[in-house]
Design an enzyme around this catalytic site. Structure first.
Site, PDB file in Angstrom:
ATOM      1  N   TYR A 116       0.843  -1.240  -0.085  1.00  0.00           N
ATOM      2  CA  TYR A 116      -0.221   0.122   0.164  1.00  0.00           C
ATOM      3  C   TYR A 116       0.807   1.382  -0.160  1.00  0.00           C
ATOM      4  CZ  TYR A 116      -3.538  -3.421   1.025  1.00  0.00           C
ATOM      5  OH  TYR A 116      -4.275  -4.400   1.186  1.00  0.00           O
ATOM      6  N   PRO A 129     -11.076  -0.230  -2.665  1.00  0.00           N
ATOM      7  CA  PRO A 129     -12.401  -0.641  -3.189  1.00  0.00           C
ATOM      8  C   PRO A 129     -13.749   0.200  -3.026  1.00  0.00           C
ATOM      9  CG  PRO A 129     -11.271  -2.062  -1.528  1.00  0.00           C
ATOM     10  CD  PRO A 129     -10.576  -0.637  -1.477  1.00  0.00           C
ATOM     11  N   HIS A 352      -7.177   1.372   1.606  1.00  0.00           N
ATOM     12  CA  HIS A 352      -7.018  -0.056   1.729  1.00  0.00           C
ATOM     13  C   HIS A 352      -5.961  -0.365   2.756  1.00  0.00           C
ATOM     14  CE1 HIS A 352      -7.721  -4.313   1.271  1.00  0.00           C
ATOM     15  NE2 HIS A 352      -7.915  -4.142  -0.115  1.00  0.00           N
ATOM     16  N   LYS A 428     -25.078 -19.643  -2.819  1.00  0.00           N
ATOM     17  CA  LYS A 428     -24.539 -20.745  -2.001  1.00  0.00           C
ATOM     18  C   LYS A 428     -25.125 -22.241  -2.052  1.00  0.00           C
ATOM     19  CE  LYS A 428     -23.510 -18.097   1.662  1.00  0.00           C
ATOM     20  NZ  LYS A 428     -23.211 -17.672   2.925  1.00  0.00           N
ATOM     21  N   SER A 563     -11.695 -11.597  -5.254  1.00  0.00           N
ATOM     22  CA  SER A 563     -12.168 -11.558  -3.616  1.00  0.00           C
ATOM     23  C   SER A 563     -13.535 -11.979  -3.355  1.00  0.00           C
ATOM     24  CB  SER A 563     -11.515 -10.347  -3.180  1.00  0.00           C
ATOM     25  OG  SER A 563     -11.471 -10.316  -1.639  1.00  0.00           O
TER      26      SER A 563
HETATM   27  N1  COA Z   1     -20.454 -28.684   1.906  1.00  0.00           N
HETATM   28  C1  COA Z   1     -21.444 -27.941   2.492  1.00  0.00           C
HETATM   29  N2  COA Z   1     -21.280 -26.950   2.899  1.00  0.00           N
HETATM   30  C2  COA Z   1     -20.092 -26.306   2.686  1.00  0.00           C
HETATM   31  C3  COA Z   1     -18.764 -27.048   2.255  1.00  0.00           C
HETATM   32  C4  COA Z   1     -19.262 -28.311   1.690  1.00  0.00           C
HETATM   33  N3  COA Z   1     -18.251 -29.191   1.567  1.00  0.00           N
HETATM   34  N4  COA Z   1     -17.833 -26.155   2.427  1.00  0.00           N
HETATM   35  C5  COA Z   1     -18.126 -25.033   2.766  1.00  0.00           C
HETATM   36  N5  COA Z   1     -19.631 -25.174   3.007  1.00  0.00           N
HETATM   37  C6  COA Z   1     -20.511 -23.806   3.557  1.00  0.00           C
HETATM   38  C7  COA Z   1     -19.616 -23.154   4.849  1.00  0.00           C
HETATM   39  O1  COA Z   1     -20.047 -23.837   5.948  1.00  0.00           O
HETATM   40  C8  COA Z   1     -20.280 -21.747   4.801  1.00  0.00           C
HETATM   41  O2  COA Z   1     -21.710 -21.979   5.519  1.00  0.00           O
HETATM   42  P1  COA Z   1     -22.660 -20.489   5.784  1.00  0.00           P
HETATM   43  O3  COA Z   1     -22.898 -19.989   4.550  1.00  0.00           O
HETATM   44  O4  COA Z   1     -23.487 -21.115   6.555  1.00  0.00           O
HETATM   45  O5  COA Z   1     -21.469 -19.670   6.401  1.00  0.00           O
HETATM   46  C9  COA Z   1     -20.512 -21.667   3.257  1.00  0.00           C
HETATM   47  O6  COA Z   1     -20.473 -22.922   2.712  1.00  0.00           O
HETATM   48  C10 COA Z   1     -19.248 -20.817   2.969  1.00  0.00           C
HETATM   49  O7  COA Z   1     -18.019 -21.682   2.902  1.00  0.00           O
HETATM   50  P2  COA Z   1     -16.869 -21.425   1.665  1.00  0.00           P
HETATM   51  O8  COA Z   1     -17.653 -21.030   0.447  1.00  0.00           O
HETATM   52  O9  COA Z   1     -16.006 -22.552   1.564  1.00  0.00           O
HETATM   53  O10 COA Z   1     -16.135 -19.945   1.957  1.00  0.00           O
HETATM   54  P3  COA Z   1     -15.536 -19.417   3.129  1.00  0.00           P
HETATM   55  O11 COA Z   1     -16.706 -18.744   3.983  1.00  0.00           O
HETATM   56  O12 COA Z   1     -14.841 -20.443   4.110  1.00  0.00           O
HETATM   57  O13 COA Z   1     -14.711 -18.320   2.772  1.00  0.00           O
HETATM   58  C11 COA Z   1     -12.640 -17.288   1.970  1.00  0.00           C
HETATM   59  C12 COA Z   1     -13.439 -18.776   1.965  1.00  0.00           C
HETATM   60  C13 COA Z   1     -11.338 -17.836   1.506  1.00  0.00           C
HETATM   61  C14 COA Z   1     -13.347 -16.070   1.266  1.00  0.00           C
HETATM   62  C15 COA Z   1     -12.449 -17.027   3.627  1.00  0.00           C
HETATM   63  O14 COA Z   1     -11.601 -17.989   4.414  1.00  0.00           O
HETATM   64  C16 COA Z   1     -11.444 -15.759   3.778  1.00  0.00           C
HETATM   65  O15 COA Z   1     -10.268 -15.766   3.717  1.00  0.00           O
HETATM   66  N6  COA Z   1     -12.068 -14.546   3.711  1.00  0.00           N
HETATM   67  C17 COA Z   1     -11.567 -13.315   3.742  1.00  0.00           C
HETATM   68  C18 COA Z   1     -11.258 -12.751   2.429  1.00  0.00           C
HETATM   69  C19 COA Z   1     -10.639 -11.209   2.449  1.00  0.00           C
HETATM   70  O16 COA Z   1     -10.154 -10.678   3.292  1.00  0.00           O
HETATM   71  N7  COA Z   1     -11.506 -10.436   1.363  1.00  0.00           N
HETATM   72  C20 COA Z   1     -11.100  -9.295   1.419  1.00  0.00           C
HETATM   73  C21 COA Z   1      -9.995  -8.673   0.715  1.00  0.00           C
HETATM   74  S1  COA Z   1     -10.211  -6.918   0.575  1.00  0.00           S
END
Ligand code: COA
Length: 635
Positions: A116, A129, A352, A428, A563
Site C-alpha cells: 500500500y 475498493p 485499503h 451458495k 476476492s
Molecule cells: N459442503 C457443504 N457446505 C459447505 C462446504 C461443503 N463441502 N464447504 C463450505 N460449506 C459452507 C460453509 O459452512 C459456509 O456456510 P455458511 O454460509 O452457513 O457460513 C459456506 O459454505 C461458505 O463456505 P466457503 O464457500 O467454503 O467459503 P468461506 O466462507 O470459508 O470463505 C474465504 C473462504 C477464502 C473467502 C475466507 O476464508 C476468507 O479468507 N475470507 C477473507 C477474504 C478477504 O479478506 N477478502 C477481502 C479482501 S479486501
C-alpha cells in the site's frame, strides 16, 4: 466450516457454524469493558513462518498450470539452488524465524509498506475498493439528507462498540479472529509522501476527534457529531445540521480540491506539500484527516437505464465518475467515506492500507440495519453550533495541480470498464447441496470462464484472511492449480465423458478448498516468499535469483485478481484490475444468488468486463447442469 461468523454474547459458548450470526451486531456489554480488546489480542497466536522446503515445493506446483515446460525446468534449478543446505534460502529463513520470534507479526508492517504505502499508483481504482449498497428511493433532497443522517447515527452506534471495547469477537472455523482492523478504520487517514505514504490514526489521540467531514458540491464541512454531554447527535439533530450544510453549499465550488487525492502518489505527494504551505489549507486538511469519517453527499448525475444502474453506481463508489461528476466530491485518502447520491445510489469507498473488506462490510451491515430501525420520537433539537466550512486558498500552482488531477482522473474514469452482474440462478445453496465449498465452486467457474475466453490458465489471486493470527492481514489463494487446469481443459472436450468431467470438477473444487485451508492457517507461499525477499533486502544481500526469474514475475502478474467479500446486506464490493491486461473480480455469495463486480481496462483490447461476467454466468450454469445430469463417479 471456515466461514467468518460474528459471535454474539448469546452465541459465544456455542461452536461456530451452529450459531446463526444475529442480523444486528449487538455489543457484548452495555458498558465499557476496559482491557477486553488487549486481552483478546494477546490470546491470539502469532503468524508462523512456513518451512522453507514446503514453500519451495508448493511454489513449483503453483507454477505448473501457468508456466511452460522449459521455463519451469529453469525455475526448478533456481529453487533447488536457493533451498540447498547452507544456501541463501536457509540463511534468510533463519533470519525470518528470528524476526517472527521478536515481532507481534513478522509480516504485517512489511506488507502494509509494500502493498500500500510504497505503491505509487493512484489509490483510486488501483487500490481503494468501492462498495455498492442497494439503491434507495429519494423523492427529494430532504429524503437524501434524512437517510444520510441515519447512516451517520448508525456509524456512531458501531463506534460506541469500538470505543467501549464491546464489539463481538468474530470467529472462523471456531477460532477467534484478530479484531485490530476495527480499531484502525475510524479517525484515520492516509498522508501522501514524496516516495512513500503513511497512515495516521487519531482515534487514540487525546482528546479523540468528535467530528466528521461532510462534502457537498466539492465543499468540505466540519460537523461535530457529539453533544456537549458526550452523547452522539440524534438523527433529528444530524438532519438539521446536514440541511444547513446543503444550504451553505448550494452551488458547486469553483475548485474541487478533493480531486487532488486521485493523483499518482508521487504527484500528490508534491502537490500536498505545496497545498499545506498555506496555514488555512493546512488547518482544513488536518480537520479532514482527523475526522471520524467522511460523508459525501453527491448531487445529480446523468440518468441511466435500470440495467446499467448498478454498474454505474459501482463506478460512482469506486472513482466518482470523473471531474464532471463526483470525483472531486471525495477525499480519497480518508480511510472511510460513505457516499449518498441524490438519485438514491449509496455506498462507500475505503482506503485499503488499514483494513480488508470484511471488517468494513461488517460495519456497513450494522449501519444498514440501523437505518432500517423505526425512528424514536425526538424532542425538538436545541441550537447546535453551525457546521464550519473548511476554507482553501487556491494559488495558481494549486490550481494547476487541480487541473492536472482532473485530466488524469478523467482518463482513468474513461479507461475503467465495470460490470456489476447479479447471478440470479442460484447462490451458495447449490454447491452446498452437492457438498462443495461455494467459494471454491465460484473460483472454479472463474477459471473455466477465463479458459473459455483465452484457452489458457492465468495467475489468479484470491485473498485469504490471516486474521486467525495477531494483526493478520491476507495471503494469496492461488486458484489456478494443476487440478483446476485439468478440469477446465476437459470441460468442453467432447471426447471426455461427463463422469470424468464431474470427477475433475470435484477434485478441482477440493484442491481449492485445501489451498484455502493452507492459506488461512498461514502456510501459503506468497507472503513467505515476499518475506524471504524482504529479508534479503534488510540484510543488504543481493536479490536471490529465484526473485529475478521471469517465472516469479509471471506468477505475480495476476490477470485475475479476485476476492470474496460476503455480507448480510445485498451489496457488492468492487475494485480495479491489478495489471493492465487483467480483471478485478469481487463477489458476494448470498444464499440464493451471487453479486459480482467485474472490472477491466478499456485500453486493453483483449479484456472486456461484460464478456467475462457473461462467461462466468455460463460457467456457473454449465457446472450445475453437469452435476445434475451426471451421477457421482466411483473413480
Ligand atoms: N459442503 C457443504 N457446505 C459447505 C462446504 C461443503 N463441502 N464447504 C463450505 N460449506 C459452507 C460453509 O459452512 C459456509 O456456510 P455458511 O454460509 O452457513 O457460513 C459456506 O459454505 C461458505 O463456505 P466457503 O464457500 O467454503 O467459503 P468461506 O466462507 O470459508 O470463505 C474465504 C473462504 C477464502 C473467502 C475466507 O476464508 C476468507 O479468507 N475470507 C477473507 C477474504 C478477504 O479478506 N477478502 C477481502 C479482501 S479486501
Amino acid at each position: 466450516m471456515w466461514g467468518i461468523c460474528r459471535k454474539t454474547a448469546v452465541g459465544m459458548a456455542k461452536a461456530c457454524g451452529l450459531v446463526r450470526p444475529q442480523h444486528f451486531v449487538k455489543p457484548v456489554s452495555v458498558t465499557r469493558v476496559s482491557g477486553r480488546y488487549r486481552s483478546h489480542q494477546q490470546g491470539l497466536p502469532t503468524l508462523p513462518v512456513p518451512p522453507l522446503q514446503q514453500t519451495c515445493e508448493r511454489y513449483i506446483a503453483a507454477l505448473e498450470p501457468i508456466t511452460d515446460v522449459d521455463d519451469l525446468r529453469h525455475t526448478k534449478k533456481l529453487v533447488e539452488e536457493f533451498q540447498k543446505t547452507g544456501g541463501i534460502g536457509e540463511r534468510l529463513q533463519r533470519s525470518l524465524e528470528k524476526r517472527a520470534r521478536r515481532a507481534e507479526n513478522w509480516l504485517s508492517d512489511w506488507w502494509v509498506q509494500v502493498a500500500y504505502l510504497e505503491y505509487r499508483m493512484p489509490v483510486v481504482v488501483h487500490s481503494s475498493p468501492g462498495l455498492v449498497l442497494p439503491r434507495r428511493t429519494f423523492s427529494d433532497q430532504k429524503d437524501q439528507i434524512r437517510f444520510a443522517a441515519k447512516l451517520i447515527a448508525g456509524v456512531l452506534d458501531f463506534k460506541t462498540m469500538i470505543d467501549n471495547e464491546t464489539l463481538p469477537v468474530e470467529y472462523m472455523g471456531g477460532k477467534p479472529l484478530c479484531m485490530n482492523q476495527y480499531y484502525e478504520v475510524l479517525s484515520s487517514c492516509r498522508i501522501p509522501g514524496l516516495k512513500r505514504d503513511s497512515v495516521v490514526n487519531h482515534a487514540k489521540s487525546s482528546p479523540p476527534p468528535r467530528h466528521i467531514t461532510v462534502v457537498h458540491n466539492f465543499q468540505f464541512f466540519e460537523l461535530d457529531v457529539y453533544n456537549r454531554d458526550g452523547s452522539p447527535l440524534t438523527v433529528e439533530q444530524l438532519h438539521v445540521q446536514l440541511e444547513r450544510i446543503c444550504r451553505a453549499a448550494a452551488e458547486p465550488s469553483a475548485e474541487p480540491v478533493g480531486i487532488l487525492t486521485t493523483m499518482h502518489r508521487d504527484s500528490w505527494g508534491k502537490a500536498y506539500l505545496n497545498l499545506i504551505k498555506d496555514k488555512v489549507n493546512k488547518d482544513s486538511v488536518s480537520i479532514i484527516q482527523r475526522s471520524i469519517f467522511t460523508l459525501c453527499l453527491d448531487g445529480a448525475k446523468p440518468q441511466v437505464t435500470e440495467e446499467t444502474h448498478r454498474s454505474n453506481a459501482a463506478t460512482q463508489m469506486l472513482h466518482g465518475g470523473g471531474s464532471l461528476q463526483h470525483s472531486g466530491n471525495r477525499w480519497f485518502d480518508k480511510t472511510l467515506q460513505f457516499i449518498v447520491g441524490q438519485d438514491g445510489s449509496c455506498g462507500a469507498n475505503y482506503e485499503h492500507a488499514p483494513a480488508e473488506g470484511p471488517p468494513i462490510v461488517a460495519l456497513i451491515d450494522h449501519v444498514v440495519e440501523f437505518t432500517r430501525r423505526a425512528e424514536a420520537a425526538e424532542s425538538p433539537t436545541s441550537s447546535l453550533p453551525v457546521p464550519q466550512k473548511l476554507l482553501f486558498n487556491i494559488t495558481p500552482d494549486i490550481k494547476e495541480d487541480i487541473e492536472e488531477a482532473k485530466r488524469s482522473m478523467d482518463k482513468l474514469a474513461q479507461d475503467l470498464d465495470m460490470k456489476v452482474m447479479v447471478f440470479e440462478h442460484f447462490g451458495k445453496n447449490v454447491p452446498k447441496m452437492y457438498k462443495m465449498s461455494p467459494d471454491a465452486f465460484i473460483q472454479m467457474a472463474l477459471q473455466l470462464a477465463y479458459y473459455r475466453m483465452y484457452q489458457s490458465c492465468c495467475p489468479t489471486y484470491e485473498s485469504a484472511s490471516l486474521r486467525m493470527f495477531r494483526r493478520g492481514r491476507t495471503d494469496t489463494i492461488r486458484s489456478a492449480s494443476t487440478a483446476s487446469a485439468s478440469f477446465v481443459k476437459a470441460f468442453d472436450d467432447p471426447g471426455k465423458q461427463n463422469t470424468v468431467k464431474r470427477d475433475l470438477m470435484e477434485k478441482a473444487v477440493q484442491a481449492h478448498r485445501s489451498y484455502t485451508n493452507i492459506a488461512i492457517s498461514g502456510q501459503a507461499i506468497d507472503r513467505h516468499l515476499l518475506g524471504l525477499k524482504m529479508q534479503a533486502a534488510e540484510e543488504d544481500l543481493s536479490v536471490p535469483a529465484i526473485f529475478t526469474d521471469p517465472a516469479y514475475a509471471k506468477a505475480l502478474h495476476y490477470q485475475l485478481s479476485t476476492s470474496q467479500v460476503p455480507s448480510k446486506t445485498d451489496c457488492v464490493m468492487c475494485f480495479g484490475p491489478v495489471v493492465p491486461n487483467g480483471y478485478g473480480v469481487c463477489y458476494n455469495p448470498m444464499e440464493d444468488h451471487i453479486n459480482f463486480a467485474v472490472s477491466s481496462f478499456n485500453s486493453c483490447k483483449e479484456t472486456n468486463a461484460g464478456r467475462l461476467a457473461e462467461a462466468v454466468q455460463d460457467a456457473l450454469l454449465d457446472m450445475k447442469i453437469l452435476l445434475e445430469k451426471t451421477p457421482k463417479s466411483k473413480l
